[in-house]
Design a protein around this motif. Sequence first.
Motif, PDB file in Angstrom:
ATOM      1  N   VAL A  90      51.348   7.139  85.405  1.00  7.17           N
ATOM      2  CA  VAL A  90      50.511   6.513  84.388  1.00  7.17           C
ATOM      3  C   VAL A  90      49.156   6.183  85.011  1.00  7.17           C
ATOM      4  N   SER A 102      55.385  -1.153  72.483  1.00  9.43           N
ATOM      5  CA  SER A 102      55.163  -0.216  71.383  1.00  9.43           C
ATOM      6  C   SER A 102      55.538  -0.848  70.043  1.00  9.43           C
ATOM      7  N   ALA A 104      49.918   5.522  70.094  1.00 12.91           N
ATOM      8  CA  ALA A 104      49.621   6.962  70.062  1.00 12.91           C
ATOM      9  C   ALA A 104      48.123   7.214  70.214  1.00 12.91           C
ATOM     10  N   ALA A 151      47.199   6.484  73.789  1.00 13.38           N
ATOM     11  CA  ALA A 151      47.738   7.549  74.638  1.00 13.38           C
ATOM     12  C   ALA A 151      46.860   8.794  74.567  1.00 13.38           C
ATOM     13  N   GLN A 152      46.424   9.134  73.367  1.00 16.88           N
ATOM     14  CA  GLN A 152      45.570  10.307  73.204  1.00 16.88           C
ATOM     15  C   GLN A 152      44.255  10.121  73.962  1.00 16.88           C
ATOM     16  N   LEU A 161      47.696  10.831  77.736  1.00 15.30           N
ATOM     17  CA  LEU A 161      49.083  10.550  78.104  1.00 15.30           C
ATOM     18  C   LEU A 161      50.019  10.786  76.934  1.00 15.30           C
ATOM     19  N   GLU A 162      51.283  10.854  77.242  1.00 20.52           N
ATOM     20  CA  GLU A 162      52.318  10.784  76.214  1.00 20.52           C
ATOM     21  C   GLU A 162      52.429   9.318  75.777  1.00 20.52           C
ATOM     22  N   PRO A 163      52.731   9.065  74.514  1.00 19.47           N
ATOM     23  CA  PRO A 163      52.809   7.675  74.038  1.00 19.47           C
ATOM     24  C   PRO A 163      53.749   6.781  74.844  1.00 19.47           C
ATOM     25  N   GLU A 164      54.890   7.313  75.276  1.00 19.71           N
ATOM     26  CA  GLU A 164      55.818   6.471  76.034  1.00 19.71           C
ATOM     27  C   GLU A 164      55.238   6.090  77.401  1.00 19.71           C
ATOM     28  N   HIS A 165      54.422   6.953  77.987  1.00 19.17           N
ATOM     29  CA  HIS A 165      53.776   6.617  79.257  1.00 19.17           C
ATOM     30  C   HIS A 165      52.695   5.556  79.043  1.00 19.17           C
ATOM     31  N   THR A 212      54.461   2.245  78.630  1.00 18.52           N
ATOM     32  CA  THR A 212      54.947   1.764  79.925  1.00 18.52           C
ATOM     33  C   THR A 212      53.796   1.190  80.753  1.00 18.52           C
TER      34      THR A 212
END
Length: 138
Positions: A23, A76, A85, A88-89, A93-97, A100
């Motif tokens: 991350v 989240s 989201a 993250a964009q 990153l991916e949303p879960e990252h 985290t």
Amino acid sequence: MGLLDQLAGQVMGSLGAQQQDPVPQGELLNGVMAMLNNAGGLSGLVQKLQASGLGDQVASWIGTGDNHTVSGNQISDALGGEHIAQLAQQAGLEPEHAATGLAQLLPQIIDSLTPNGQIPEGGALDQGLDFLKGKLFG
């Protein structure tokens, strides 16, 4: 400005210590600063997190004791999947990252911005956040 220098040092030290983490927290820190501005400052963000069921955790971040941890899923749920989201964009990153990373950063930032166990009032916090953004992002 000692508190803000200390906060910048802590956050940057944390970023350096976590470079092996997938991350990129420097990108997320920029998102946290925007989130503070958009949520009505620190008190607005704290109220949102408390209203989402994270009252005990947030109280520990503001208080002078140990900070309780939160999971990416809790962050989240509290901030909303759409907001995560979007963040993250922006950070690539991916949303879960992203969730985290926020779960790691928010306790540190809120704790650092409330050194006396209270949320600062008025424009001093806004000036401090502007100063911190300038130190971290030039």
